[in-house]
Design a protein around this motif. Sequence first.
Motif, PDB file in Angstrom:
ATOM      1  N   GLU A 228      51.090 -18.255 -15.335  1.00  0.00           N
ATOM      2  CA  GLU A 228      51.427 -17.729 -16.518  1.00  0.00           C
ATOM      3  C   GLU A 228      50.670 -18.532 -17.830  1.00  0.00           C
ATOM      4  N   THR A 229      49.976 -17.749 -18.675  1.00  0.00           N
ATOM      5  CA  THR A 229      49.185 -18.519 -19.688  1.00  0.00           C
ATOM      6  C   THR A 229      50.133 -19.585 -20.209  1.00  0.00           C
TER       7      THR A 229
ATOM      8  N   GLU B 287      50.397 -12.719 -18.531  1.00  0.00           N
ATOM      9  CA  GLU B 287      50.613 -12.601 -19.803  1.00  0.00           C
ATOM     10  C   GLU B 287      52.035 -11.402 -19.980  1.00  0.00           C
TER      11      GLU B 287
ATOM     12  N   LEU C 122      46.861 -11.849 -27.125  1.00  0.00           N
ATOM     13  CA  LEU C 122      47.386 -12.305 -26.100  1.00  0.00           C
ATOM     14  C   LEU C 122      47.452 -14.021 -25.960  1.00  0.00           C
TER      15      LEU C 122
ATOM     16  N   ILE D  67      44.346  -9.665 -15.860  1.00  0.00           N
ATOM     17  CA  ILE D  67      45.300 -10.206 -16.740  1.00  0.00           C
ATOM     18  C   ILE D  67      46.534  -9.177 -16.636  1.00  0.00           C
TER      19      ILE D  67
ATOM     20  N   GLY E  21      52.372 -12.278 -23.649  1.00  0.00           N
ATOM     21  CA  GLY E  21      51.372 -11.617 -24.232  1.00  0.00           C
ATOM     22  C   GLY E  21      52.015 -10.686 -25.426  1.00  0.00           C
TER      23      GLY E  21
ATOM     24  N   PHE F 188      50.201  -7.571 -17.716  1.00  0.00           N
ATOM     25  CA  PHE F 188      50.953  -7.411 -18.955  1.00  0.00           C
ATOM     26  C   PHE F 188      52.380  -6.574 -18.577  1.00  0.00           C
TER      27      PHE F 188
END
Length: 438
Positions: free
Chosen positions: A218-219, A252, A264, A276, A256, A278
């Motif tokens: 996870e970012t 994201e 993002l 990525i 995101g 979402f």
Amino acid sequence: MTDVIRDVSTNAEVKALDRAHVFHSWSAQGALDPMVIAGGRGCEVWDFDGNRWLDFSSQLVNVNIGYQHPAVVAGIKEQADLLTTIGPSTANATRSEAARRILQHAPAGFSKIFFTNGGADANENAMRMARLFTGRDKIVSHYRSYHGNTGAAIVATGDWRRMPNEYARGHVHVFGPYLYRSEFWATTPQEESARALHHLERVIQAEGADTIAGILLETVPGTAGILVPPPGYLAGVRELADRYGIVLILDEVMAGFGRTGHWLALDHDGVVPDLITFAKGVNSGYVPVGGVMISDPIAHHFDERVFPGGLTYSGHPLAAASILATLDAMEDEGIVDHAAQIGRDHLGPGLATLQRTHDVIGEVRGLGAFWAVELVADRATRAPLPAPDMGRLKKALLDGGLLPFVQDNRLHIVPPLVITPAEVDRGLGIIDTALGAL
């Protein structure tokens, strides 16, 4: 069916119908007492008995543009009048345009979208792509993470929900950076970043780099605690992935589409992954949808090779229409910039004031409309606030008119991105009162 719904007029009637027929997730069914929600608008929800709550949870951190946004409701209705559903093997104008519009917010080098029904199967298919692209098997992810409840996604997850579901193979977990409760005896963000990266590289080496298909992160880990990565960490992961030929997947799903004050969350660091995933905020959760943004090298890998995956509702027209309407609203109304400003000028300072006021707050961290308040029994030892106290806090917040997101010993502050400064002040005032009662 409509008549049945219209005949329901009290919380008790809805709850009785629910308990008779609905099987709830993550729960022992016998003792459930679900909250009844009848409607919502903007940042508020209400029940059938006249109670109202300001939503500081965005439900599951997905109602990013608030409830019943008229433009999104209209977009869904317009598509329903035109074409309610069509199979994913067809070319559909709404689906194609939704993909194009999403990719406008991706880094350079992304030109394809694989649509899914939500975030879990987005992560599922991203891992599948990484494995097929590399010819390797293992996926490395954080212990403090949540990636969804499908077969491989739940095993990639690090928290307790993984343990009863460990049926997928080839998963390895590492500790990510979390300076407040450092696993690495770090005292600064720089030390935490460097030591977490060293730990990750040693695990890669010990597992065998040529066995690892992907690193899935996870970012900004969400359910695990809004753990904003320290400077250099994501760039360091990118460098390790490049060094060892590993696909980097950034999840994201929660972070995101405006949640952190950027389109993002990866935009904060400028790190470009290979895939990525979402869902959630891309259409404010109005219709189930998710997907994978695919970098060109991976997308072209399947030009002559069959991708062995698909979903009946991939790129569903109603979902695609809700994406287009949501992105239009976010752009036209400046919602992403608003989220950044709300975090910088209101949520961040307001939560810092609460921390100075209440010794029970050990740490405040976050970005945009994505914050966590870590609650402790003792600031010196950082012992987590016990579960009974967290339960009392949750009840006090609900009684005060706030719908909270409570996780372990944390209160997550994750309202819809359209929240106003006045609503922030109102919500923080309810939290202030509830913490004082502890």
